[in-house]
Design a protein around this motif. Structure first.
Motif, PDB file in Angstrom:
ATOM      1  N   THR A 141     -23.904 -54.965  27.360  1.00 11.41           N
ATOM      2  CA  THR A 141     -22.891 -54.053  27.072  1.00 11.41           C
ATOM      3  C   THR A 141     -21.491 -54.757  27.796  1.00 11.41           C
ATOM      4  OG1 THR A 141     -24.381 -52.205  27.287  1.00 11.41           O
ATOM      5  CG2 THR A 141     -21.981 -51.697  27.421  1.00 11.41           C
ATOM      6  N   VAL A 142     -20.511 -55.007  26.846  1.00  9.67           N
ATOM      7  CA  VAL A 142     -19.550 -56.003  27.213  1.00  9.67           C
ATOM      8  C   VAL A 142     -18.380 -55.105  27.025  1.00  9.67           C
ATOM      9  CG1 VAL A 142     -18.353 -58.106  27.003  1.00  9.67           C
ATOM     10  CG2 VAL A 142     -21.025 -57.874  26.787  1.00  9.67           C
ATOM     11  N   GLY A 143     -17.235 -55.334  28.025  1.00 15.30           N
ATOM     12  CA  GLY A 143     -15.837 -54.946  27.809  1.00 15.30           C
ATOM     13  C   GLY A 143     -15.111 -56.164  27.732  1.00 15.30           C
ATOM     14  N   VAL A 144     -14.018 -56.180  26.708  1.00 17.71           N
ATOM     15  CA  VAL A 144     -13.017 -57.150  26.647  1.00 17.71           C
ATOM     16  C   VAL A 144     -11.797 -56.542  26.931  1.00 17.71           C
ATOM     17  CG1 VAL A 144     -11.808 -58.914  25.356  1.00 17.71           C
ATOM     18  CG2 VAL A 144     -14.424 -58.739  25.121  1.00 17.71           C
ATOM     19  N   VAL A 145     -11.079 -57.032  27.880  1.00 19.64           N
ATOM     20  CA  VAL A 145      -9.598 -56.603  28.327  1.00 19.64           C
ATOM     21  C   VAL A 145      -8.753 -57.589  27.492  1.00 19.64           C
ATOM     22  CG1 VAL A 145      -8.075 -55.766  30.165  1.00 19.64           C
ATOM     23  CG2 VAL A 145     -10.606 -55.607  30.427  1.00 19.64           C
ATOM     24  N   GLY A 146      -7.906 -56.951  26.816  1.00 25.94           N
ATOM     25  CA  GLY A 146      -6.677 -58.041  26.374  1.00 25.94           C
ATOM     26  C   GLY A 146      -7.088 -58.461  24.803  1.00 25.94           C
ATOM     27  N   THR A 147      -5.861 -58.146  24.129  1.00 26.38           N
ATOM     28  CA  THR A 147      -5.948 -58.516  22.468  1.00 26.38           C
ATOM     29  C   THR A 147      -4.928 -59.447  22.270  1.00 26.38           C
ATOM     30  OG1 THR A 147      -4.786 -56.500  22.165  1.00 26.38           O
ATOM     31  CG2 THR A 147      -7.101 -56.370  21.951  1.00 26.38           C
ATOM     32  N   GLY A 148      -4.544 -60.380  23.105  1.00 33.63           N
ATOM     33  CA  GLY A 148      -3.916 -61.665  22.746  1.00 33.63           C
ATOM     34  C   GLY A 148      -4.539 -62.891  21.811  1.00 33.63           C
ATOM     35  N   SER A 149      -4.369 -63.924  21.836  1.00 28.57           N
ATOM     36  CA  SER A 149      -4.872 -64.968  20.950  1.00 28.57           C
ATOM     37  C   SER A 149      -6.369 -65.202  21.481  1.00 28.57           C
ATOM     38  CB  SER A 149      -4.406 -66.273  21.085  1.00 28.57           C
ATOM     39  OG  SER A 149      -3.176 -66.059  20.443  1.00 28.57           O
ATOM     40  N   SER A 150      -6.583 -64.986  22.840  1.00 28.70           N
ATOM     41  CA  SER A 150      -7.926 -65.295  23.300  1.00 28.70           C
ATOM     42  C   SER A 150      -8.863 -64.229  23.136  1.00 28.70           C
ATOM     43  CB  SER A 150      -7.880 -65.475  24.734  1.00 28.70           C
ATOM     44  OG  SER A 150      -6.926 -66.416  25.299  1.00 28.70           O
ATOM     45  N   GLY A 151      -8.314 -62.803  23.401  1.00 27.73           N
ATOM     46  CA  GLY A 151      -9.142 -61.818  22.834  1.00 27.73           C
ATOM     47  C   GLY A 151      -9.476 -61.791  21.481  1.00 27.73           C
ATOM     48  N   ILE A 152      -8.418 -61.901  20.585  1.00 32.18           N
ATOM     49  CA  ILE A 152      -8.668 -61.948  19.209  1.00 32.18           C
ATOM     50  C   ILE A 152      -9.569 -62.974  18.585  1.00 32.18           C
ATOM     51  CG2 ILE A 152      -7.410 -62.396  17.119  1.00 32.18           C
ATOM     52  CD1 ILE A 152      -5.281 -60.367  18.241  1.00 32.18           C
ATOM     53  N   GLN A 153      -9.632 -64.162  19.492  1.00 32.06           N
ATOM     54  CA  GLN A 153     -10.441 -65.040  18.945  1.00 32.06           C
ATOM     55  C   GLN A 153     -11.919 -64.751  19.281  1.00 32.06           C
ATOM     56  OE1 GLN A 153      -9.201 -69.097  20.237  1.00 32.06           O
ATOM     57  NE2 GLN A 153      -7.917 -69.516  18.330  1.00 32.06           N
ATOM     58  N   SER A 154     -12.066 -64.185  20.684  1.00 37.20           N
ATOM     59  CA  SER A 154     -13.561 -64.167  21.270  1.00 37.20           C
ATOM     60  C   SER A 154     -13.870 -62.916  20.750  1.00 37.20           C
ATOM     61  CB  SER A 154     -13.378 -64.030  22.628  1.00 37.20           C
ATOM     62  OG  SER A 154     -12.589 -63.274  23.194  1.00 37.20           O
ATOM     63  N   ILE A 155     -13.221 -61.791  20.375  1.00 37.42           N
ATOM     64  CA  ILE A 155     -13.909 -60.443  20.200  1.00 37.42           C
ATOM     65  C   ILE A 155     -14.920 -60.617  19.134  1.00 37.42           C
ATOM     66  CG2 ILE A 155     -13.280 -58.107  19.323  1.00 37.42           C
ATOM     67  CD1 ILE A 155     -10.954 -58.422  21.371  1.00 37.42           C
ATOM     68  N   PRO A 156     -14.680 -61.158  17.918  1.00 32.13           N
ATOM     69  CA  PRO A 156     -15.427 -61.240  16.749  1.00 32.13           C
ATOM     70  C   PRO A 156     -16.885 -61.917  17.056  1.00 32.13           C
ATOM     71  CG  PRO A 156     -13.503 -61.846  15.988  1.00 32.13           C
ATOM     72  CD  PRO A 156     -13.321 -61.742  17.628  1.00 32.13           C
ATOM     73  N   ILE A 157     -16.916 -62.776  18.009  1.00 31.27           N
ATOM     74  CA  ILE A 157     -18.019 -63.438  18.407  1.00 31.27           C
ATOM     75  C   ILE A 157     -18.888 -62.976  19.291  1.00 31.27           C
ATOM     76  CG2 ILE A 157     -18.991 -65.672  19.071  1.00 31.27           C
ATOM     77  CD1 ILE A 157     -17.039 -66.441  16.890  1.00 31.27           C
ATOM     78  N   ILE A 158     -18.026 -62.235  20.318  1.00 29.12           N
ATOM     79  CA  ILE A 158     -18.774 -61.362  21.372  1.00 29.12           C
ATOM     80  C   ILE A 158     -19.455 -60.460  20.712  1.00 29.12           C
ATOM     81  CG2 ILE A 158     -18.450 -60.064  23.473  1.00 29.12           C
ATOM     82  CD1 ILE A 158     -16.244 -62.207  24.463  1.00 29.12           C
ATOM     83  N   ALA A 159     -18.740 -59.630  19.635  1.00 30.84           N
ATOM     84  CA  ALA A 159     -19.222 -58.269  19.094  1.00 30.84           C
ATOM     85  C   ALA A 159     -20.626 -58.511  18.409  1.00 30.84           C
ATOM     86  CB  ALA A 159     -18.518 -57.949  17.925  1.00 30.84           C
TER      87      ALA A 159
END
Ligand code: N01
Length: 541
Positions: free
Chosen positions: A186-204
């Motif tokens: 169960t993961v939390g990502v804080v932040g939706t800049g370029s790094s968040g936007i690139q990593s969120i789809p993969i982590i999901a």
């Protein structure tokens, strides 16, 4: 040249130049200094070459510039030898490229790795920099060249309780080299800049459940990454000379420029059609190859912003989630525009939730997760995609002291003062590659880096030929440049937005627009003219 030869021509502990960093900038600097016969020592705090691409190993990390421009131009052979696999290369491929460059030109042997420069003080009597390293060494050098990157000082927000967290936490810019397996977590990502936007789809895709903690909804444009066919590679290799030349003189160092048309002046149907056609192409061209009034006129900007808002509504199935994801209250493009691969689509997954932390602020990190005002989210891991102390942070964190022991961070306490973003008064013979006040982060970094390195090396040659001992900007040149950088920014929409370009992401950082926004080509021309006039605006003694 072998490792033992790297200080050739220098007394032990004394060299002509110290170079800090082994990313794109440091590698090219060392390559050029060696060709010039300048003695140097080069230090890198990481265990290998790569800079940004050594540290940013988070899932999905990839270049937002097309591979065929996101690379060196100094060697025609290198350009022809290296073949990129796709349009926007991912971190492992870029790191492989930089490793290849370092091996091909025997650059690795020129660096001391795992060695941080822990301080550099200008010694006026000795007219040299006294540089300390984490290995306990002291090196004296006439020139100090910082190749430390613009986005390398990672920023983890000071949220109470982080030390109580029982799970694992990561910052995208300091990712573990062995990778992180989020399977079943169960993961939390804080932040939706370029790094968040690139990593969120993969982590999901990997995690059992992902909660995204979003403070400001971000605009994003599809990257439309794709493999490069053999025909396309052949064509790019044939045309590369022309492509590079266009980049050198273009506004953002990319092979396209703003159209000579204004969004507000073209008929609505034509404009919509153009936005759609550019959207289908993917990449930054959607914004920076589009209408020239988009970043100068708020009404024009709203047309582009509305186009993206409609796209978000059409992609995200849950209207409440879509509404949270729709950026409001600031012009599109004035926060660095991310490119994404299925970012908004990710919120259609059953295992992904979005928390608006503006409405429901994070209050603390607790042993088993993140507590917001409304509830506690249980998490096994937290990913901070919370950005960097941009442009000034990498320099002020080194511990640089100029004339009279003045600390760089004190001189810049109200915002960075530089001439051309390359030098600052009171810090003689210090050259900053892509420093604040240069175009740098507003476009393709390798284009910017090569221009700076070549200009700096030309300047060093000039000083050496003159037999001079110091160069630094005059006060009036520095003041004039600062004013010019500000005036250019004030003519755009950028200062209206809280962004890292404005230093607004770091509590207490002065609110100053950090890069030069007059365009790469204009800047290059100006730098060339200044050099031709004997380095006008600098005092050489
Ligand atoms: O960092 P960012 P980044 N609580 O600063 C949020 C380059 N880059 O690492 O907008 C909650 O852009 C913050 O919210 P807000 C590129 O130039 C390049 O993503 O400040 N949230 C924001 O959403 C890029 O622009 C590439 O309200 C907090 C996010 O964290 C730059 O690096 C890839 C918070 C930070 O976004 C930086 O990007 C990646 C808090 N306390 C990066 N503090 C490529 O080209 C911050 N946030 C490949």
């Amino acid at each position: 040249m072998s490792a033992s030869q790297k200080s050739t021509g220098a007394r032990a502990g004394v060299v002509d130049a110290v170079v800090i960093g082994a990313g794109f900038a440091g590698l090219y600097t060392v390559y050029r200094l060696r060709e010039m016969g300048i003695s140097y020592r080069a230090f890198e705090q990481g265990g290998g070459v790569g800079g940004t691409w050594y540290w940013n190993r988070y899932p999905g990390a990839s270049s937002d510039s097309e591979s065929w421009v996101y690379s060196f131009t100094f060697s025609k052979e290198l350009e022809q030898e290296w073949t990129w696999s796709c349009r926007f290369p991912e971190q492992p491929e870029i790191l492989r490229y930089l490793e290849h460059v370092a091996d091909r030109f025997d650059l690795k042997s020129q660096f001391d790795f795992d060695t941080r420069v822990s301080g550099a003080t200008y010694d006026e009597a000795g007219a040299c920099w006294v540089v300390q390293t984490s290995s306990g060494e002291t090196v004296k050098a006439k020139y100090l060249i910082t190749a430390v990157g613009c986005l390398s000082a990672a920023q983890v927000p000071k949220i109470p309780g982080l030390d109580q967290f029982k799970g694992k936490w990561y910052h995208t810019g300091q990712w573990p080299h062995e990778g992180v397996d989020f399977t079943g977590k169960t993961v939390g990502v804080v932040g939706t800049g370029s790094s968040g936007i690139q990593s969120i789809p993969i982590i999901a895709k990997q995690a059992r459940h992902l909660t995204v903690f979003q403070r400001t909804a971000n605009f994003s444009v599809p990257a439309r990454n794709a493999p490069l066919s053999k025909d396309r590679v052949d064509q790019l290799k044939r045309d590369i000379g022309q492509i590079r030349e266009t980049c050198r003189w273009a506004n953002i160092g990319q092979p396209y420029d703003f159209r000579d048309a204004e969004a507000l002046k073209v008929p609505a149907a034509e404009r919509q059609q153009q936005f759609e056609a550019d959207w289908q192409k993917g990449g930054f061209e959607w914004m920076f190859g589009s209408y020239k009034d988009l970043l100068a006129d708020r009404n024009a900007n709203e047309l582009a912003a509305d186009f993206v808002r409609d796209k978000i509504r059409s992609i995200v199935k849950n209207p409440d989630v879509a509404n949270k994801l729709i950026p409001k209250g600031y012009p599109i493009g004035t926060k660095r525009l991310p490119l994404d691969q299925n970012y908004f689509e990710t919120y259609n997954r059953d295992n992904v939730d979005l928390v608006d932390v503006r409405a429901n602020p994070i209050e603390a990190i607790v042993a088993d997760g993140i507590r917001t005002k409304d509830q506690t989210y249980k998490l096994d891991a937290i990913v901070f995609a919370t950005g960097f102390d941009a442009m000034t942070g990498p320099l002020t964190r080194i511990g640089i002291r100029g004339r009279g022991g003045q600390k760089l961070e004190d001189k810049w306490s109200h915002g960075p003062q530089t001439y051309l973003g390359v030098a600052t008064l009171g810090f003689p013979n210090m050259f900053m590659i892509t420093g604040p006040g240069s175009p740098s982060v507003l476009g393709n970094m390798p284009t910017s880096i090569e221009q700076h390195v070549e200009w700096i090396c030309g300047c060093i040659s000039h000083i050496q030929k003159q037999g001079a001992s110091t160069i630094e900007p005059t006060q009036s040149a520095e003041e004039h440049w600062g004013q010019h950088v500000k005036e250019l920014a004030d003519a755009t929409l950028f200062p209206q937005t809280d962004s890292w370009y404005m230093g607004a992401n770091i509590p207490g950082k002065p609110r100053v627009f950090l890069p030069y926004i007059g365009g790469f080509g204009t800047y290059r021309k100006l730098c060339n003219e200044i050099a031709e006039k004997g380095y006008e605006g600098f005092s050489i003694r």
